[in-house]
Design a protein around this motif. Structure first.
Motif, PDB file in Angstrom:
ATOM      1  N   GLY A  88      -1.582 -13.779  11.622  1.00  0.00           N
ATOM      2  CA  GLY A  88      -0.913 -12.708  10.900  1.00  0.00           C
ATOM      3  C   GLY A  88       0.599 -12.802  10.962  1.00  0.00           C
ATOM      4  N   ALA A  89       1.142 -13.419  12.031  1.00  0.00           N
ATOM      5  CA  ALA A  89       2.598 -13.520  12.176  1.00  0.00           C
ATOM      6  C   ALA A  89       3.208 -14.388  11.071  1.00  0.00           C
ATOM      7  N   PRO A  90       2.778 -15.652  10.911  1.00  0.00           N
ATOM      8  CA  PRO A  90       3.381 -16.436   9.823  1.00  0.00           C
ATOM      9  C   PRO A  90       3.044 -15.887   8.444  1.00  0.00           C
ATOM     10  N   LEU A  91       1.864 -15.299   8.287  1.00  0.00           N
ATOM     11  CA  LEU A  91       1.506 -14.748   6.980  1.00  0.00           C
ATOM     12  C   LEU A  91       2.414 -13.580   6.607  1.00  0.00           C
ATOM     13  N   SER A  92       2.836 -12.797   7.600  1.00  0.00           N
ATOM     14  CA  SER A  92       3.754 -11.691   7.300  1.00  0.00           C
ATOM     15  C   SER A  92       5.107 -12.221   6.855  1.00  0.00           C
TER      16      SER A  92
END
Length: 390
Positions: free
Chosen positions: A239-243
């Motif tokens: 979820g971190a890189p996708l955000s």
């Protein structure tokens, strides 16, 4: 009542506040003066000749990380950032990518997930354009499915050791710091990797037919040893890189409005001045229909971008809103660019006019940071509650 202005048929800029209009005007003036006279040559050469010099000019302009707060960033708001992307991509998608990768991806990741020490180390220099960054998520075998990435980070005493390959990395060969996403025993984690680290190499991707006024690289990490302080402490899971990608996609939602506007205005000018059969081609019904369809697409895309920007500033923007914007606005820009090329006839295939250059660039924009299929399925999941990915 006067006839609407073709450059802004629905007066969408009338919905902006004074500060937002000033930013749009300032960035457009810079882009027109500094970028427009050279971008066709950059595209022809397949590179940006002096990326560090240009980065310092962007830093002085204040567009790097302009939507972020502190650390030398302008904290200008989401709509203002979108307007900057619109005006930059009206010149070329490559120069907008230069800015959005630096500001939304590399700086955005450090700003959101980094330690205070990391923020102080990297962000002021990046905001000023003195330090360049890149964002390493995509791999040769992991594009639309980033969860299958193979780059590994393993602990070795107090250090981390990274091994893997990243592909299609904008600014990769000129960056000073690379935000690298890797699989660990605890899941996917992010690292701020100085690019002068032993074992880190960047190779420019050759023979591109799109996004040529941009620098794209393959990154190789072979036993790159980093101290524990290089890991971004707030970044845990995919979820971190996708955000971070969501932030960059927001810039695309706005940017392609600029590309579409540029193509439409070029076609309109050409239709008024090019004569065939004793008349300007703009006097013929089929050409007028093309122009009418173009102005529809440009203004609908502009409305979509502005609405999503206002939702984002209100804290009410879901990631599926941005998927809708990227899917719809990129498609609209592609339609406009294609029609504009046809209005130009044979002249439209040359770099003397911007239309085919924009059309080729938009093929890349439609693919990166989520293909249209991925965004369509994301919308499908939002609508039905069922994921089609797994």
């Amino acid at each position: 009542m006067s006839t609407p202005d073709p450059q802004d048929f629905l007066d969408l800029d009338g919905q902006l506040d004074d500060a937002e209009r000033d930013i749009a005007t300032t960035v457009r003036a810079f882009a027109t003066r500094r970028l427009a006279p050279h971008v066709a040559d950059w595209f022809d050469a397949g590179t940006i000749p002096d990326p560090r010099g240009l980065a310092k000019e962007f830093g002085e302009l204040g567009v790097f990380g302009m939507h972020l707060s502190g650390y030398g960033c302008a904290d200008a708001g989401d709509v203002s950032y979108g307007l900057a992307c619109r005006e930059l991509e009206a010149i070329d998608s490559g120069v907008r990518s230069f800015v959005s990768v630096q500001g939304s991806l590399a700086m955005g990741a450090i700003h959101r997930f980094g330690s205070e020490e990391q923020k102080q180390q990297w962000l002021p220099g990046m905001a000023a354009g003195e330090v360049l960054g890149c964002f390493g998520l995509t791999e040769p075998d992991s594009g639309s499915d980033p969860g299958s990435l193979r780059t590994r980070a393993r602990r070795d005493g107090a250090d981390w050791v990274l091994d893997g390959t990243k592909m299609w990395i904008t600014n990769g060969s000129v960056a000073d710091v690379a935000v690298i996403w890797a699989r660990t025993d605890e899941g996917i984690r992010g690292f701020a990797v100085p690019t002068d680290s032993p074992g880190f190499t960047a190779t420019v991707v050759p023979r591109k037919l799109s996004l040529r006024a941009s620098i794209t690289a393959e990154l190789s990490l072979s036993g790159v040893r980093l101290p524990a302080s290089a890991r971004l402490p707030g970044a845990q899971g995919l979820g971190a890189p996708l955000s971070c990608l969501n932030e960059a996609r927001f810039g695309i939602v706005w940017g392609v409005v600029g590309a579409a506007r540029s193509c439409f205005l070029a076609a309109l000018d050409y239709a008024k001045t090019r004569e065939q059969f004793g008349r300007p081609i703009g006097a013929f019904q089929l050409t007028q229909r093309k122009l009418a369809d173009m102005v529809l697409d440009v203004n609908h895309a502009g409305m979509t971008a502005l609405r999503i920007g206002r939702l984002k500033e209100a804290g009410a923007c879901h990631h599926s809103h941005i998927s809708l914007g990227k899917l719809g606005n990129v498609r609209a820009a592609q339609r406009v660019a294609s029609a504009a090329r046809s209005v130009h006839g044979a002249n439209g295939i040359t770099l003397d006019y911007p239309v085919l250059r924009h059309l080729l660039n938009l093929e890349t924009v439609a693919t990166y940071e989520g293909t249209e299929e991925v965004h369509a399925l994301g919308l499908g999941q939002a609508l039905t509650g069922h994921s089609a990915f797994r």
